[in-house]
Structures are given as structure tokens and as C-alpha cells.
Design a protein around this motif. Structure first.
Motif, PDB file in Angstrom:
ATOM      1  N   LEU A 103     -16.525  -0.664   9.354  1.00 12.89           N
ATOM      2  CA  LEU A 103     -17.249   0.114   8.342  1.00 12.89           C
ATOM      3  C   LEU A 103     -18.399  -0.698   7.755  1.00 12.89           C
ATOM      4  N   GLU A 104     -18.123  -1.961   7.533  1.00 14.06           N
ATOM      5  CA  GLU A 104     -19.126  -2.871   6.996  1.00 14.06           C
ATOM      6  C   GLU A 104     -20.322  -2.950   7.942  1.00 14.06           C
TER       7      GLU A 104
ATOM      8  N   SER B  74     -21.410  -9.052   6.146  1.00 12.63           N
ATOM      9  CA  SER B  74     -20.066  -9.511   5.780  1.00 12.63           C
ATOM     10  C   SER B  74     -20.133 -10.957   5.339  1.00 12.63           C
TER      11      SER B  74
ATOM     12  N   TYR C 209       0.819  -1.221   0.000  1.00 20.92           N
ATOM     13  CA  TYR C 209       0.000   0.000   0.000  1.00 20.92           C
ATOM     14  C   TYR C 209       0.848   1.265   0.000  1.00 20.92           C
TER      15      TYR C 209
ATOM     16  N   CYS D 134     -10.855  -1.915  10.575  1.00 20.50           N
ATOM     17  CA  CYS D 134     -11.611  -0.787  10.032  1.00 20.50           C
ATOM     18  C   CYS D 134     -12.612  -1.272   8.981  1.00 20.50           C
ATOM     19  N   ALA D 135     -12.160  -2.191   8.123  1.00 21.32           N
ATOM     20  CA  ALA D 135     -13.051  -2.724   7.086  1.00 21.32           C
ATOM     21  C   ALA D 135     -14.272  -3.369   7.744  1.00 21.32           C
ATOM     22  N   ARG D 136     -14.034  -4.148   8.804  1.00 22.19           N
ATOM     23  CA  ARG D 136     -15.115  -4.830   9.530  1.00 22.19           C
ATOM     24  C   ARG D 136     -16.070  -3.804  10.148  1.00 22.19           C
TER      25      ARG D 136
ATOM     26  N   CYS E  45      -6.901   4.613   7.169  1.00 21.34           N
ATOM     27  CA  CYS E  45      -6.610   3.225   7.529  1.00 21.34           C
ATOM     28  C   CYS E  45      -7.513   2.276   6.753  1.00 21.34           C
ATOM     29  N   ARG E  46      -6.906   1.253   6.182  1.00 23.73           N
ATOM     30  CA  ARG E  46      -7.679   0.242   5.460  1.00 23.73           C
ATOM     31  C   ARG E  46      -7.433  -1.130   6.077  1.00 23.73           C
ATOM     32  N   CYS E  47      -7.211  -1.155   7.374  1.00 22.87           N
ATOM     33  CA  CYS E  47      -6.902  -2.435   8.021  1.00 22.87           C
ATOM     34  C   CYS E  47      -8.166  -3.282   8.151  1.00 22.87           C
ATOM     35  N   THR E  48      -7.976  -4.529   8.523  1.00 23.27           N
ATOM     36  CA  THR E  48      -9.102  -5.471   8.603  1.00 23.27           C
ATOM     37  C   THR E  48     -10.147  -5.035   9.639  1.00 23.27           C
TER      38      THR E  48
END
Ligand SMILES: [Zn+2]
Ligand SMILES: [Zn+2]
Length: 380
Positions: A371-372, A379, A14, A367-369, A362-365
């Protein structure tokens, strides 16, 4: 640069670089110990309560302040805020700085005092879009103006004075290095566990860190005037040399002359400040609790290669002047080693902290979780 044996510094998918495990690392393993910061500052307001060598906080020991002081004749900075928890710390500090310490007992009066309050502010017209070229022009103008200026009439905030003290710490270290190219700094003599324990690093190591000047100025245009004010203040101090020369001993005069040469252009000041943003760690009143009082900050060069993850696999702990990094879970070979820069509980809070302090999203796991979950998307 020291080569840590448990990880490699590699490009990340990244952007930028990161530290990646070379082998499986069990939880609890010490990954890295940085013996000392390359440059640091203890906030002016805490200078009597925080030991200038080991950063011990007096209130933790039930004392309101430390009593052991550095006499003015022993330090090029005069008695400007240097106190210690014990005579042992004082002796270590002197040993570290002896190359620039005075050899006689004349008083040193060129201390970095808080400047007198004035009414003149640096005038800056900040364009809507700051470009790298604009930064160069502004800094060149800062150098030209400070050539003409006599006396110090600008007002600095306490934070700017502390920033100036951070820069001064870095510049002095660089000057000592240049005067003693082969000499090992005391901070570096910690290699009893080769590969894990590193010193404060050298100027070249500090320069390896990412320069965030442009990112900082783009997001916080007012910081340009602030940094230029810091530079001009430091430059002003060194131009006072002729007036105070007779009161200084030979070594202090020499150090200030070197500083003056360095500050003739803003290059090194810019380099220090550009890497200050996004790379330094706070010095906290307790070793691990970052919710407590921040006493200052330091650039622990080799620790800055650990990127951020909201679910980190490393934890850091301060040990006197140093910072240590441990595996907080079992780590697989090839996994990136990360610490957490943000303590926000919600994803919004963390994003705000990371964007303003470290200039990234941040695009970490985790944060992704989060945000979802927030968007209601199931998910898979
Ligand atoms: Zn101490
Ligand atoms: Zn995250």
C-alpha cells in the motif's frame, strides 16, 4: 481438544484467536496434521471422480471415473454419490460409518437426490441493514413454514444441494457421536505422533470455531434465503420418513429419526453453516496446487486456528483425507503461525478476496508495504 505441542492458541492483538509458536521451529517441521475433516462435501458433479474416502481424483490416475461403488443397502444415504478408488477405501469408509450402517440387505431409498425443479422461490424481503435479531426472526419463520409445507416445490441450485450435503455430513457425525459418547472415531486413531496429529475433532471442537453467520449475511444478504432453503430441504427429506419407512432397514430408520429430531429446529444447521464461512478449506485435485480444480470443501477444525498472512510461515498440504501444515521458514518463539488464504498478486486483489471470503481487511506487513508503495509514500 488435542493440545498441539508446538504452539498455543491465544488471543491476538487484532481480535479473535490465533496460534503462536511455543518455541523456535525450524523450516520444514510438521506443525499439525488433521486426519480428516469434521464435515465435508465433494461437489455433486465430481462424486464419481473423487474417492469418497481418500479424496483421490480419478483423472490424476488416468481414469475418467472410479468404479468401486457403495451398494445402496450399506449406507443411510442410499447410493447417493458414493464411489471409491479401491476396495480398501470402501472398507475404511464402511468401518467409519458402521455405527449407522444397515445390518440387513433391504434397499435404502431415502438417498439425498437432487430435488425436482420447481418454480417457487423463498420470498425474502431483505432489509437494508441485517441485524442479528432479524436473522433469528427469519430462521424462526423458516421453521414454522416448513412445518406446514408438504412436498418439495422449491428450486435449489447445485451449490445449495452441495451445501445441504455438507450439513448432512456434519449432522450425521454429531448423531454418531451422541449415540456413542465413548467411542473413538476411526479418524481420531492417528496419534502415533502425539501432539502433532489430531483427528477430525468433535462437535464441541467445531463449535469452538468462529461463527461468521452475521458477517456473511451482512455482506451477502441473499445467502440468508439460500441457507434457509438448505435447512428446509434437509428437513423435508426427514419428514418423508413415514412414506418410505417400509423400504428402510432398522438402522436407517433410527438415523433418520435422529436427524428429524435434530432438524426440528435450525440450531445445529445454523451452527454448521455459520462456521462453514471463513473456516473451511477447499479440496483440490492436487495436494498443493491451489490454482487447479476445486473438488469440494471440508472443515478441518484444528487447522482453522491458523490465521492469514500474505507472507505466511506455514504451508499446507493435503494428505488423503487429511491436511498437514509445515513450517515454510524458520519460526521464532512467540511468532504467530499463519497460512495464506488469498493468492492474489496485487494488494487490491488480495483485499477483495479476503473481504468477500473471510470478512476482514488484511493489515499484514506485506500489505502495508504494498500500500505504501502504491501511494508513493516513502517507506522509512
Ligand atoms: Zn480412495
Ligand atoms: Zn496482507
Amino acid at each position: 481438544m488435542a493440545t498441539p505441542s508446538l504452539y498455543d492458541i491465544l488471543s491476538t492483538p487484532y481480535g479473535g484467536r490465533g496460534a503462536f509458536a511455543r518455541e523456535a521451529i525450524p523450516q520444514g517441521t510438521m506443525i499439525l496434521a488433521c486426519a480428516a475433516p469434521y464435515a465435508h462435501v465433494v461437489y455433486w458433479e465430481f462424486r464419481r471422480e473423487v474417492c469418497a474416502w481418500c479424496f483421490a481424483y480419478s483423472f490424476e490416475s488416468g481414469k475418467s471415473k472410479w468404479a468401486v461403488k457403495l451398494a445402496g443397502s450399506e449406507h443411510v444415504g442410499g447410493n447417493g454419490g458414493v464411489w471409491f478408488c479401491t476396495d480398501v477405501c470402501r472398507a475404511d469408509y464402511i468401518r467409519e460409518h458402521e455405527k449407522m450402517l444397515a445390518g440387513n440387505s433391504k434397499r435404502t431409498t431415502a438417498g439425498l437426490a437432487v430435488p425436482p425443479a420447481g418454480l417457487v422461490y423463498l420470498e425474502t424481503i431483505v432489509p437494508t441493514d441485517i441485524t442479528p435479531e432479524y436473522l433469528d426472526v427469519a430462521w424462526a419463520a423458516a421453521r414454522d413454514v416448513s412445518d406446514q409445507r408438504r412436498g418439495w416445490t422449491e428450486e435449489m441450485t447445485e451449490f445449495e444441494v452441495d451445501t445441504a450435503r455438507f450439513v448432512l455430513d456434519g449432522l450425521l457425525r454429531k448423531i454418531i457421536e451422541e449415540a456413542n459418547p465413548g467411542a473413538e472415531m476411526l479418524d481420531r486413531l492417528v496419534d502415533d505422533t502425539p501432539g502433532y496429529c489430531v483427528g477430525a475433532g468433535r462437535w464441541a471442537d467445531y463449535m469452538e470455531l468462529q461463527d461468521n453467520e452475521y458477517a456473511l449475511m451482512y455482506t451477502n444478504p441473499h445467502m440468508l434465503a439460500s441457507h434457509i432453503r438448505v435447512y428446509r430441504f434437509l428437513r423435508h427429506i426427514t419428514t418423508m420418513l413415514p412414506q418410505v419407512r417400509s423400504k428402510l432397514n432398522e438402522k436407517s430408520v433410527h438415523v433418520i429419526e435422529q436427524l428429524r429430531k435434530n432438524l426440528a429446529t435450525p440450531t445445529d444447521t445454523r451452527a454448521l453453516l455459520g462456521r462453514d464461512s471463513g473456516n473451511v478449506f477447499g479440496l483440490w485435485d492436487t495436494a498443493t496446487d491451489e490454482g487447479s480444480e476445486m473438488l469440494g470443501w471440508g472443515a478441518f477444525v484444528f487447522g482453522s486456528y491458523f490465521n492469514h498472512h500474505c507472507e505466511p510461515n506455514l504451508k499446507k498440504k493435503r494428505n488423503k483425507r487429511g491436511v498437514e501444515f509445515y513450517a515454510s521458514k524458520d519460526i521464532a518463539p512467540g511468532e504467530e503461525l499463519c497460512i495464506s488464504y488469498a493468492d492474489g498478486v496485487s494488494v487490491e486483489e488480495r483485499m477483495q478476496q479476503l473481504e468477500s471470503g473471510w470478512f476482514f481487511v488484511c493489515r499484514c506487513t506485506r500489505c502495508a508495504r504494498d500500500l505504501e508503495r502504491a501511494s508513493g509514500t516513502p517507506s522509512i
